[in-house]
Motif scaffolding. Structure first.
Motif, PDB file in Angstrom:
ATOM      1  N   ARG A 177      -5.420 -15.830 -13.975  1.00  0.00           N
ATOM      2  CA  ARG A 177      -5.701 -14.631 -13.491  1.00  0.00           C
ATOM      3  C   ARG A 177      -4.516 -13.527 -13.667  1.00  0.00           C
ATOM      4  O   ARG A 177      -3.360 -14.051 -13.823  1.00  0.00           O
ATOM      5  N   LEU A 178      -5.017 -12.426 -14.134  1.00  0.00           N
ATOM      6  CA  LEU A 178      -3.940 -11.296 -14.502  1.00  0.00           C
ATOM      7  C   LEU A 178      -3.094 -11.160 -13.318  1.00  0.00           C
ATOM      8  O   LEU A 178      -3.522 -11.065 -12.116  1.00  0.00           O
ATOM      9  N   TYR A 179      -1.771 -10.619 -13.400  1.00  0.00           N
ATOM     10  CA  TYR A 179      -1.061 -10.242 -12.650  1.00  0.00           C
ATOM     11  C   TYR A 179      -0.105  -9.022 -13.322  1.00  0.00           C
ATOM     12  O   TYR A 179       0.798  -9.315 -14.151  1.00  0.00           O
ATOM     13  N   GLY A 180      -0.903  -8.098 -13.140  1.00  0.00           N
ATOM     14  CA  GLY A 180      -0.522  -6.782 -14.042  1.00  0.00           C
ATOM     15  C   GLY A 180      -1.144  -6.860 -15.321  1.00  0.00           C
ATOM     16  O   GLY A 180      -1.807  -8.017 -15.786  1.00  0.00           O
ATOM     17  N   LYS A 209       0.848 -10.242 -17.610  1.00  0.00           N
ATOM     18  CA  LYS A 209       1.382 -11.544 -17.168  1.00  0.00           C
ATOM     19  C   LYS A 209       0.060 -12.213 -16.347  1.00  0.00           C
ATOM     20  O   LYS A 209      -0.814 -11.523 -15.887  1.00  0.00           O
ATOM     21  N   GLU A 216      11.286  -6.460 -19.260  1.00  0.00           N
ATOM     22  CA  GLU A 216      11.606  -6.139 -18.112  1.00  0.00           C
ATOM     23  C   GLU A 216      10.666  -6.972 -17.183  1.00  0.00           C
ATOM     24  O   GLU A 216      11.180  -7.061 -15.835  1.00  0.00           O
ATOM     25  N   ASP A 217       9.595  -7.106 -17.335  1.00  0.00           N
ATOM     26  CA  ASP A 217       8.870  -7.931 -16.309  1.00  0.00           C
ATOM     27  C   ASP A 217       9.337  -9.427 -16.320  1.00  0.00           C
ATOM     28  O   ASP A 217       9.423  -9.906 -14.994  1.00  0.00           O
ATOM     29  N   HIS A 252      10.721  -9.221 -11.552  1.00  0.00           N
ATOM     30  CA  HIS A 252      10.215  -9.902 -10.534  1.00  0.00           C
ATOM     31  C   HIS A 252       9.405 -10.904 -11.206  1.00  0.00           C
ATOM     32  O   HIS A 252       8.937 -11.660 -10.451  1.00  0.00           O
ATOM     33  N   ARG A 259       2.975 -21.097  -2.115  1.00  0.00           N
ATOM     34  CA  ARG A 259       1.748 -21.637  -2.767  1.00  0.00           C
ATOM     35  C   ARG A 259       1.198 -21.030  -4.059  1.00  0.00           C
ATOM     36  O   ARG A 259       0.986 -21.680  -5.180  1.00  0.00           O
ATOM     37  N   ASP A 260       1.696 -19.679  -4.197  1.00  0.00           N
ATOM     38  CA  ASP A 260       1.174 -18.999  -5.243  1.00  0.00           C
ATOM     39  C   ASP A 260       2.219 -19.352  -6.584  1.00  0.00           C
ATOM     40  O   ASP A 260       2.027 -19.218  -7.541  1.00  0.00           O
TER      41      ASP A 260
END
Lengths: 564, 564
Positions: B31-34, B37, B120-121, B125, B261-262
């Motif tokens: 699953r995309l995070y931004g 990522k 930077e990603d 964080h 969990r994530d």
């Protein structure tokens, strides 16, 4: 009855692309973060547009009780109700703090059939914004102590070896505490820098992240440049000559902003009915300014015809700060307020014990609602009373309350079944809200920016019903200091109990004639307000003897259980 | 020369869907995070498969110096090199801690043309995993103090009013400190619970999050159930009778797991050449076990033919723990090790001053490389030496070093231009790695799980070159305590300086005959190891007088600058 979590989990969520399209966002204006969350770019705020801006509706409540009045339920309810009536609508709410999630109530995503989903995403990290605030805040704290350490240790050599100017921070006058997003009583007051080579030793403490000035800045800034500038202005300490040391002076403002760069984008989620909801920032309303972000409102107002937001706690708290702090900075003018009330809350607000009848309690407690109606009206906007309906409510009490609310000047009053029926249960309420917003807003703030600190404070105190204000010697000294620094003209952010209109949780209903004590003042030069600490307001909650975390776990499928 | 950040920013990134497809993931496994990522689901680990598992290559280094040897550059370099040779490859690295990012070096994404992007990603964080660890860790700390507070305050009433069993935690024997992901010296040793109503007062302190046992658990667990079980086993405190109090006993293990969990899902990113890279967990190698996660390795090994991972610092640190802790728990058998060296590092490791010639320093410093080659070979796997090439390196020194490395038993030795040339610059190195992995792995651990604590410690100490071990009285007492609790048979996680093979940063090269001091022991019952604190190892770094954060800011376009 099905739990909020059950309802949330069994909901069939819509693809977030559909939600974004419903709000009118183009695909380049948002990015998925997991399956059901998206960060919305600030490019979604148009510089110019022919489209009329949406109308802003703010949801507030009577004085809260431990039972919960359902303010977020009603915020989501009105949103879903307006959607049901064919309106283009967006909710704007705050991100819940983990402190209360694990401490008390287990969740803050609304409830029943008026929820933001998935509720565990909203209640836990969401897209990490609160963690970013915590991290940026604590970097500044570490930077202060490190600078102090090296300037002390290196003495005269410091400037020569580093090329940096000495800051000469006074360890006894460090104004910046640390933060953690938990209820952690033991960190309220601590001594840091103990042990060989770790000093200088000094007193410090942790607030909950919701009380961080950076959280307020996140909620109040207009864009990244504004955030960068405000972070630079944050007052961290005084030097040995009493001169202010800012985050800019320490050279840490850029790094703090870098940490918060992604946090500036609101997170798009959906309600159970598929209405868009922007979740952003999470200042508490008792110890901070208690409203979601100006940026989220601006995005929503640019795309939706109605934007429903909420201020924390009663109208003396989040709503007051919404008007006097947030709208002052944003320039927005709310069109109407929704005032949430329950029969149970009014009875609890009566202050009467078990010897009184239900009707007696309700009649006595009504004074509280009457105060809140009049408070809202004092800002020039119509108050729509929403009676959040519980199954055990007596029909005749509901009818009595509706009649009394209208007689007390409410623009309208409707019973809300948003919790049990979702959009349809809030349709009647939404229709009245529609009507209320049809008239021209005559919104005005309670005091002028030019008023002196004393005049501002007295205006707020009188509104609460106080006969006067009692400044502690420490507060007087704080005011003298603020005046010396030229920061005494900022708006006020009252830190007080939410459990009474006064500073004293024991004073129920609509108390009058009390004296409002002011214990300390703290300035938030970057956020742009002075926090006035009344009574014994804690900026760090504690976990109770039987805390909410006990119920929370993962099940065999890896799903989170026990959140509500 | 272009900065790492420049190169990262000007790279044309590939859609993450292409990267996931390259690794062989199906769309429901990530699953995309931004934009750049993605979280990868544990469903990407097949229960059964006909596909042969990939070969695991671990990158380690000689004793590090402040210059940086380029271990991550080489890890990404070998990955890109193998991809260049047509292999299906995935890198597995740790998530950088914000402590070093803002403290010293500004970034840990590799460098030059061997980077994970966007840098930077990765450096800030990423997808929030480290924040989740911090939050879960500190919830347990708050829970301990709250329980202590309420049991003390309520006395006999506690059990009656809460229905919970008294835990009688001894405030002087709380084993769980707090964590923050910053270098914050002033928090190393603190006194908490000061002030009216906030107690009991006791000593506590913060470690950096990379040292949290929860970080180790994240890196070592097999799946969510295993993580839940290990978190329950975490030893938080002793009660007044000396009996252990675990996270399970406190009822907080479920909530801690929910917070993490994530975080259990590795994050997929890409190298500059578009090779997949799984980033997961971030334990330091000096104060923790220093390797990325077993879960990331398992996902990668199931889909790629070659998996390149790295252990922190020199082969005495992260590589040793990779073999004796991580592989012991995972059951994986590495096929080969890549040993990174630079001319500059060997000269610095000579211990010789400016009076010595460059060639003298190199010859003396070579003893360090020889030790690391022999250390790797002691685990039964081939050591491929990678000379990370710098522009100023003398050609004849490079050739001399290559010859000596082969003579010292290296399987192969190649000069790597991964930094300046990317994939092509590492192709020769990758070819040797390919050859090294073609033979059957004879991997073995250094000690058996059944060995006594003393035997394990002596085995490690002898490998370092020590003549003996000196246990402090506190360490002896710790061992007696661990033995009483039945936890003395766990593998050892040595906490020692990375700057020498010994415990003493002043002992350069390949020191022998020293006595290894053991200051304290700490048990990680959930992670499954005993941390052995040697010398004065700090579990919380400090910011230097001119810290890295000074350079970091956002530019006019909202881009982060100054990260490397």
């Amino acid at each position: 009855m099905r739990s909020d979590m059950d309802i949330s989990r069994s909901a069939s969520l819509q693809p977030l692309a559909d939600i974004a399209a419903r709000l009118g966002l183009t695909p380049n204006q948002w990015r998925l973060y997991g399956s059901h969350k998206a960060k919305v770019s600030l490019s979604a705020i148009p510089e110019q547009t022919d489209r009329p801006r949406g109308k802003l509706v703010v949801v507030t409540a009577v004085t809260p009780t431990p039972f919960g009045e359902g303010k977020t339920v009603t915020t989501i309810g009105v949103t879903q109700g307006l959607q049901h009536l064919g309106q283009k609508v967006c909710a704007c709410i705050r991100q819940p703090s983990l402190g209360p999630v694990f401490g008390v109530k287990g969740g803050a995503a609304g409830g029943g059939f008026s929820q933001v989903v998935p509720m565990e995403d909203l209640n836990l990290h969401m897209t990490g914004d609160i963690h970013a605030v915590t991290s940026a805040h604590n970097l500044a704290a570490a930077a202060i102590d490190a600078r102090l350490h090296h300037e002390t240790r290196m003495g005269e050599r410091f400037e020569r070896q580093t090329g940096l100017k000495r800051l000469n921070i006074d360890p006894e006058r460090i104004l910046w505490r640390r933060v953690v997003d938990h209820n952690d009583r033991a960190l309220r007051q601590i001594q840091v820098g103990l042990g060989q080579g770790n000093g200088p030793e000094h007193e410090n403490g942790f607030d909950i992240t919701a009380a961080s000035e950076l959280m307020a800045i996140l909620a109040l800034c207009r864009d990244l440049k504004d955030m960068r500038k405000r972070i630079g202005q944050v007052l961290l300490a005084l030097d040995v000559d009493g001169k202010p040391v800012s985050a800019e002076d320490l050279g840490v403002a850029g790094a703090m902003t870098a940490i918060m760069r992604d946090a500036i984008e609101p997170t798009l989620m959906q309600t159970l009915s598929g209405a868009p909801c922007l979740v952003h920032a999470g200042p508490f309303a008792n110890i901070a300014h208690g409203n979601s972000s100006i940026i989220a409102d601006r995005i929503a107002l640019a795309h939706a015809d109605f934007v429903v937001t909420e201020g924390g706690f009663g109208s003396d708290m989040g709503f007051e700060k919404f008007c006097n702090i947030k709208c002052r900075q944003s320039g927005e003018r709310p069109a109407a307020a929704v005032l949430v009330v329950t029969l149970r809350a009014l009875k609890a607000n009566s202050g009467l014990g078990d010897e009184a009848s239900s009707q007696e309690k309700l009649a006595a407690g009504f004074a509280n609602l009457a105060w809140h109606i009049s408070n809202v009206q004092g800002y020039g906007i119509p108050a729509v009373v929403a009676i959040n309906h519980f199954a055990e409510d007596a029909q005749q009490e509901l009818l009595w309350l509706k009649e009394q609310a209208l007689a007390a000047g409410a623009f309208g009053c409707e019973i809300s079944d948003a919790f049990s029926l979702g959009a349809e249960g809030a349709a009647a309420l939404a229709a009245v809200v529609l009507k209320a917003t049809a008239q021209q807003s005559e919104f005005k703030q309670l005091y002028s920016a030019d008023d002196s600190f004393g005049a501002k404070l007295m205006t707020l105190a009188e509104r609460y019903g106080a006969a006067g204000v009692l400044m502690s010697p420490e507060a007087d000294a704080d005011l003298a200091e603020l005046t010396r620094l030229g920061l005494d003209k900022l708006p006020l952010c009252m830190a007080k109990t939410p459990l009474s209109i006064s500073h004293d949780p024991a004073l129920k209903g609509a108390p009058r004639g009390f004296e409002l004590p002011v214990r300390r003042l703290r300035v938030s030069a970057g956020a742009g307000f002075i926090t006035v600490l009344t009574g014994n307001v804690m900026t760090m909650p504690g976990l109770g003897p039987k805390p909410g975390y006990l119920a929370i776990d993962i099940d065999d499928d890896g799903q989170i259980v026990g959140l509500a």
